[in-house]
Motif scaffolding. Structure first.
Motif, mmCIF file in Angstrom:
data_model
loop_
_atom_site.group_PDB
_atom_site.id
_atom_site.type_symbol
_atom_site.label_atom_id
_atom_site.label_comp_id
_atom_site.label_asym_id
_atom_site.label_seq_id
_atom_site.Cartn_x
_atom_site.Cartn_y
_atom_site.Cartn_z
ATOM 1 N N UNK A 72 38.155 30.206 44.648
ATOM 2 C CA UNK A 72 37.609 31.005 43.563
ATOM 3 C C UNK A 72 38.534 31.177 42.380
ATOM 4 N N UNK A 73 39.721 30.578 42.433
ATOM 5 C CA UNK A 73 40.727 30.740 41.370
ATOM 6 C C UNK A 73 40.753 29.476 40.507
ATOM 7 N N UNK A 74 40.287 29.582 39.282
ATOM 8 C CA UNK A 74 40.244 28.449 38.365
ATOM 9 C C UNK A 74 41.026 28.795 37.107
ATOM 10 N N UNK A 75 41.871 27.872 36.697
ATOM 11 C CA UNK A 75 42.643 28.056 35.489
ATOM 12 C C UNK A 75 43.969 28.731 35.746
ATOM 13 N N UNK A 76 44.932 28.406 34.899
ATOM 14 C CA UNK A 76 46.300 28.859 35.113
ATOM 15 C C UNK A 76 46.454 30.366 34.894
ATOM 16 N N UNK A 77 45.669 30.969 33.992
ATOM 17 C CA UNK A 77 45.784 32.411 33.777
ATOM 18 C C UNK A 77 45.327 33.183 35.014
ATOM 19 N N UNK A 78 44.190 32.791 35.574
ATOM 20 C CA UNK A 78 43.715 33.452 36.798
ATOM 21 C C UNK A 78 44.696 33.247 37.942
ATOM 22 N N UNK A 79 45.287 32.044 38.031
ATOM 23 C CA UNK A 79 46.245 31.748 39.101
ATOM 24 C C UNK A 79 47.516 32.574 38.944
ATOM 25 N N UNK A 80 48.017 32.676 37.715
ATOM 26 C CA UNK A 80 49.237 33.453 37.473
ATOM 27 C C UNK A 80 49.028 34.927 37.818
ATOM 28 N N UNK A 81 47.865 35.452 37.446
ATOM 29 C CA UNK A 81 47.569 36.856 37.748
ATOM 30 C C UNK A 81 47.384 37.071 39.245
ATOM 31 N N UNK A 82 46.692 36.147 39.903
ATOM 32 C CA UNK A 82 46.413 36.299 41.332
ATOM 33 C C UNK A 82 47.676 36.203 42.182
ATOM 34 N N UNK A 83 48.509 35.181 41.925
ATOM 35 C CA UNK A 83 49.626 34.894 42.822
ATOM 36 C C UNK A 83 50.953 35.519 42.396
ATOM 37 N N UNK A 84 51.115 35.774 41.084
ATOM 38 C CA UNK A 84 52.416 36.282 40.622
ATOM 39 C C UNK A 84 52.308 37.583 39.832
ATOM 40 N N UNK A 85 51.076 38.072 39.630
ATOM 41 C CA UNK A 85 50.840 39.348 38.957
ATOM 42 C C UNK A 85 51.482 39.389 37.569
ATOM 43 N N UNK A 86 51.301 38.311 36.845
ATOM 44 C CA UNK A 86 51.828 38.203 35.488
ATOM 45 C C UNK A 86 50.955 37.233 34.699
ATOM 46 N N UNK A 87 51.019 37.263 33.367
ATOM 47 C CA UNK A 87 50.237 36.302 32.578
ATOM 48 C C UNK A 87 50.830 34.897 32.666
#
Length: 242
Positions: free
Chosen positions: A170-185
């Motif tokens: 369900x995670x598409x795109x680098x912004x969503x990935x950065x927020x999901x896995x590293x809690x940052x933009x």
């Protein structure tokens, strides 16, 4: 009379199928032209995943992406995906001929076949086509790849790729990935974090950025070495990708 009626039905079916095909091609051409400038709201793979979840009764699944421009993405991220997936990206015209020849040679010798898809091919597939392997899909992908290379800049292809690539369930795109896995933009991703995200790209539903296996960690370290060998941020500036 029966044969004549049957022939007319076949002719109508052919005209209908041709009309559908021309409509799909028209939508693809319009998409290539429009998304050369506009943010991409969703991709074909995102739709496929979402519909598949609904059909499976998973009402909690949401294919999520947050569009960001290249200026809002850490320079380590485009460098990481180039190092991991397509090191000739700045210079090829959509196809890595040398890699394709290597794959075909390995196939003829009975070796396991490894993919040779460029970032442009992956962008074309993710945006417009379905997941999976077939000669029909590969043929359509080749045509769409040529269209992207003709109309879009390399920077645009890379921007769209980073915004629609699948990084997890369900995670598409680098912004969503950065927020999901590293809690940052995405703009604040470190070199190591970017390499970890790139390490899961071959199979983001199997390889987990949140809980990386030993193999993913090894691949992350290999990508980091490749990023340094390419020349770091200077590589992106040299090829006008920043």
């Amino acid at each position: 009379m029966k044969k004549r009626g049957s022939g007319a039905a076949v002719a109508r079916l052919r005209r209908g199928l041709l009309g559908v095909l021309l409509t799909v091609i028209g939508v693809w051409i319009a998409g290539i032209l429009l998304f050369a400038f506009l943010p991409v709201p969703f991709s074909a793979v995102m739709v496929e995943r979402q519909v598949g979840a609904w059909l499976a009764g998973d009402t909690d699944y949401v294919a999520h992406s947050d569009w960001v421009g290249m200026d809002a993405i850490s320079p380590w991220m485009p460098l990481a995906v180039i190092a991991a997936e397509d090191q000739t990206f700045p210079t090829h015209w959509g196809f890595d001929v040398a890699a394709i020849r290597t794959v075909l040679a390995g196939s003829e010798e009975g070796e396991p076949v490894r993919g040779a898809s460029t970032l442009t091919q992956q962008t074309a597939k993710n945006m417009f086509l379905w997941d999976g392997r077939s000669w029909v899909r590969k043929g359509l992908e080749a045509g769409l790849t040529g269209g992207l290379e003709l109309v879009w800049t390399k920077r645009r292809i890379l921007t769209v790729y980073l915004n629609i690539a699948e990084f997890g369930d369900g995670v598409f795109g680098v912004e969503a990935a950065a927020q999901r896995y590293f809690h940052k933009p995405a703009s604040r991703l470190s070199m190591s974090e970017a390499a970890l995200l790139a390490a899961v790209l071959p199979n983001p539903l199997r390889f987990k950025a949140a809980a990386p296996s030993g193999y993913v960690r090894q691949r992350q370290q290999w990508i980091l070495r490749q990023m340094r060998q390419l020349g770091g941020e200077g590589f992106l500036r040299q090829h006008h990708l920043r």
